[in-house]
Motif scaffolding. Sequence first.
Motif, PDB file in Angstrom:
ATOM      1  N   LYS A 196       0.817  -1.214   0.000  1.00 42.81           N
ATOM      2  CA  LYS A 196       0.000   0.000   0.000  1.00 42.81           C
ATOM      3  C   LYS A 196       0.853   1.267   0.000  1.00 42.81           C
ATOM      4  N   GLY A 197       2.139   1.104   0.269  1.00 38.34           N
ATOM      5  CA  GLY A 197       3.029   2.259   0.318  1.00 38.34           C
ATOM      6  C   GLY A 197       3.045   2.930   1.677  1.00 38.34           C
ATOM      7  N   THR A 198       2.475   2.278   2.682  1.00 35.95           N
ATOM      8  CA  THR A 198       2.450   2.841   4.036  1.00 35.95           C
ATOM      9  C   THR A 198       3.840   2.859   4.645  1.00 35.95           C
ATOM     10  N   VAL A 199       4.611   1.794   4.396  1.00 38.99           N
ATOM     11  CA  VAL A 199       6.005   1.730   4.840  1.00 38.99           C
ATOM     12  C   VAL A 199       6.858   1.250   3.671  1.00 38.99           C
ATOM     13  N   THR A 200       8.144   1.527   3.734  1.00 44.15           N
ATOM     14  CA  THR A 200       9.031   1.079   2.670  1.00 44.15           C
ATOM     15  C   THR A 200       9.405  -0.384   2.875  1.00 44.15           C
ATOM     16  N   LEU A 201       9.833  -0.997   1.794  1.00 47.97           N
ATOM     17  CA  LEU A 201      10.279  -2.384   1.860  1.00 47.97           C
ATOM     18  C   LEU A 201      11.437  -2.526   2.855  1.00 47.97           C
ATOM     19  N   ALA A 202      12.401  -1.624   2.771  1.00 55.26           N
ATOM     20  CA  ALA A 202      13.573  -1.697   3.643  1.00 55.26           C
ATOM     21  C   ALA A 202      13.197  -1.567   5.110  1.00 55.26           C
ATOM     22  N   ALA A 203      12.257  -0.688   5.416  1.00 55.51           N
ATOM     23  CA  ALA A 203      11.838  -0.490   6.807  1.00 55.51           C
ATOM     24  C   ALA A 203      11.166  -1.743   7.355  1.00 55.51           C
ATOM     25  N   ALA A 204      10.329  -2.377   6.537  1.00 56.59           N
ATOM     26  CA  ALA A 204       9.644  -3.596   6.968  1.00 56.59           C
ATOM     27  C   ALA A 204      10.638  -4.734   7.177  1.00 56.59           C
ATOM     28  N   GLN A 205      11.585  -4.860   6.271  1.00 53.85           N
ATOM     29  CA  GLN A 205      12.597  -5.912   6.395  1.00 53.85           C
ATOM     30  C   GLN A 205      13.436  -5.720   7.650  1.00 53.85           C
ATOM     31  N   LYS A 206      13.840  -4.499   7.897  1.00 54.81           N
ATOM     32  CA  LYS A 206      14.679  -4.220   9.066  1.00 54.81           C
ATOM     33  C   LYS A 206      13.911  -4.474  10.358  1.00 54.81           C
ATOM     34  N   ALA A 207      12.644  -4.085  10.390  1.00 56.60           N
ATOM     35  CA  ALA A 207      11.839  -4.245  11.603  1.00 56.60           C
ATOM     36  C   ALA A 207      11.621  -5.711  11.956  1.00 56.60           C
ATOM     37  N   ILE A 208      11.320  -6.532  10.966  1.00 55.14           N
ATOM     38  CA  ILE A 208      11.041  -7.938  11.279  1.00 55.14           C
ATOM     39  C   ILE A 208      12.327  -8.709  11.559  1.00 55.14           C
TER      40      ILE A 208
END
Length: 222
Positions: A196-208
């Motif tokens: 949806k573009g709410t968060v970036t791919l990199a941010a999601a990867q780093k968080a998980i």
Amino acid sequence: MRSIHRAASSVLFTCLVLAGCSPTSPGSPNAGTSGSGSPSAGPSGAAGAGRPIAVGAGPQRTYTVEKQPAAGSCHYRYLKGEPLEDPACTPGAVSPAVTQANLKSTICRKGGYTSGIRPSTSVTGREKRLNAASYGFTGSMRDAEYDHLISLQLGGDPNDYRNLWVEPADPGHKKGSGVNNAKDPVETKLHTAVCKGTVTLAAAQKAIAADWTTALSRLGLG
């Protein structure tokens, strides 16, 4: 140059597994290098240390069984009863085939992406048994998931040993009833937010990769 890297990786594996030392040469998987190096139980994972997440080999036409960390060298952590991976053994690794620019044609396209890149069970079944030994897992293999720390739907590498671990069942899980854990819904919510573009791919990867139990709250998703 490629042969030099292979030689360095071999020396590193011998040093870490047999001698118990902790070099931090550029060839170390925990130094954030690309590709799949030799397993080691070195410093804390790349994402947890604020370093770039390692980049794996990406989808392959034919997968081979990856070496796993030495038996007993990995240790589970628990947060409110939920199992977490050992960041020294499983820091996460991403696929070079998935980028912010090509989301619509990869992880965000309707159907087919993850099923088309998964290694066969003939490969993952053997890896799962080896990784269970790495973590000292003695429970039912039926109840444990051979889990991608950074899920395939978030651009995780399909078969890099740094991105896979035997994830035990959640607390209170009835033994013998199959895989059931709270990480899967987190992965789905992150995937939806990325597409949806709410968060970036990199941010999601780093968080998980840092801590799947807090990934949603870190990104303001719940």
